[in-house]
Motif scaffolding. Structure first.
Motif: not given
Ligand code: AMP
Ligand code: GLY
Length: 430
Positions: A383, A344-346, A340, A369, A378, A337, A348, A414
């Protein structure tokens, strides 16, 4: 057989994938698993650190063999607990897992049993003054390590004395690693190239899997912050046959003999993190489990039934001392991500998973995941681990194959390194 895998990363996906190929396996469970593992195993919503909950589940389902991925349940004593209840489990006991759980223990053990490693001294917080004096006496760079588990962040490589004194202050006074930094190791900096070797052992005999090399830094050229590992390849050409023989004889054999002698027989997977120096291989660290992401490249090269080996090791009677390995290479590129190893955002949405996996000899191992209704999104820093297996021992072609598959996968933010395996290719050209 019914197998239970504990953990939720790329390593556990690779374990479940290899376990699935065993002719003696009927059912696989994984606690807590991820969206990729869900295609191979029944997902069990129990945390990897809830060892009582896992025990209860294993008893209820009459699990024949439990395989532990991460270190925390091992250092917490999951193996002792399972064995006390008559259940088979692959991994070291709490006392044996101290090889990873305590760097002070591991270093003192290596000194006692003449296992090659960096020179060192250990200090407690009460000995801060002595630690500072020692820092002033020894040459830079200086390596300072927190004793306990610190999620891979407990090591400071200090180029100046000031940085080393600052690191001592952070561990002893600011307690950035909490209790893990109450005791520390100060050690000599070893120059060379790193590699990993895994030994699967019943406490006496062992088999080694293919050597591998991790890429710990976030940026190409081994620059930037340390991560959990941004990719790996196997075998690592730096580990020549001669070096491997030395590792087996002077490090693995000596470690197993020493641990048995000291009343801590070591069963399970012994991860030997090596620095290949000018004077031979030296131990940088021991881990008490399979490595991540090295497992994703090492298991596809094993041409044997992993379950049989693990079951025999867990039972204390390994029947082979040499594992059959495929004569080819494998490469795993981690897609992480954006941000990182920082924030970070998740959540996605991930696109292209099927297209990537449909490439011949490519496996997409999932690390962070999860399912959001029926789409895969994600859920972590690392990931995916896109892994290619070569048709022959041509590392360059295997790298190309891995990156062709990587390019088919997209999600918002990514990120991946573009030089996984390059060090191996350069060495093969020398
Ligand atoms: P660890 O958390 O123990 O895996 O250490 C993190 C990284 O620090 C290792 O992968 C090495 O790159 C580096 N390192 C640890 N100890 C030493 C040492 N004595 N000399 C040089 N590098 C080291
Ligand atoms: N690849 C490093 C580790 O598993 O600790």
């Amino acid at each position: 057989m019914k197998i239970l895998v504990i953990g939720s990363g790329g390593r556990e996906h690779a374990l479940a994938w290899k376990i699935k190929q065993s002719p003696i396996v009927r059912e696989i469970y994984c606690a807590p698993g991820n969206a990729g593992i869900a295609a191979l195993a029944e997902i069990v919503p129990i945390s990897a650190n809830d060892i009582d909950g896992i025990l209860e589940f294993a008893k209820k389902k009459s699990i024949d063999l439990t395989v532990v991925g991460p270190e925390q349940p091992l250092t917490d004593g999951i193996v002792d607990l399972f064995e006390a209840h008559g259940l088979k489990i692959f991994g070291p006991s709490k006392l044996a897992a101290e090889l990873e759980g305590s760097k002070v223990f591991a270093k003192q053990f290596m000194r006692k049993h003449h296992i090659p490693t960096a020179e060192f001294r250990s200090f407690s917080a009460a000995e801060r003054f002595d630690a500072e004096r020692y820092v002033n006496e020894i040459p830079v760079p200086i390596v300072i390590k927190a004793d306990g588990l610190a999620a891979g962040k407990g090591v400071s490589i200090c180029d100046t004395k000031e940085q080393a004194l600052e690191a001592l202050d952070q561990m002893f006074a600011k307690k950035i690693f909490g209790d893990a930094g109450t005791n520390i190791v100060i050690e000599e900096f070893l120059a060379g190239e790193e590699a990993s070797v895994f030994a699967l052992t019943d406490g006496k005999e062992f088999v080694v899997l293919s050597s591998a090399q991790d890429h710990k830094r976030i940026l190409d050229g081994d620059r930037g912050k340390n991560t959990g590992g941004m990719g790996a390849y196997a075998p690592a050409p730096i580990v020549t046959e001669e070096i491997l023989q030395k590792v087996k004889r002077d490090i693995i054999r000596q470690t197993l003999l020493g641990m048995a002698k000291d009343g801590r027989p070591y069963k399970g997977c012994l991860y030997v993190g090596l620095m290949i120096t000018e004077t031979g291989p030296k131990v940088i660290e021991f881990n008490c489990r399979f490595g991540d992401p090295e497992t994703q490249v090492v298991l596809p090269l094993l041409d044997e039934d992993l379950v049989r080996i693990m079951f025999e090791a867990a039972s204390g009677k390994l029947s082979t001392t040499k594992a059959i390995l495929k004569d080819t290479s494998s490469v795993c590129v981690v897609i992480a991500s954006g941000g990182y190893p920082g924030n970070y955002e998740t959540d996605k949405q991930i696109f292209g998973l099927e297209a990537a996996a449909s490439e011949k000899d490519v496996v997409v191992f999932h690390a962070g995941t999860k399912y959001n209704k029926d789409i895969i999104v994600t859920s972590g820093g690392r990931v995916l681990g896109v892994t290619a297996i070569g048709e022959q021992l041509n590392l360059e072609r295997t790298i190309d194959k891995a990156y062709r598959a990587v390019e088919k996968i997209t999600f918002d933010g990514a990120y991946y390194r573009s030089d996984i395996g390059k060090k191996g290719v350069d060495r093969l050209k020398q």
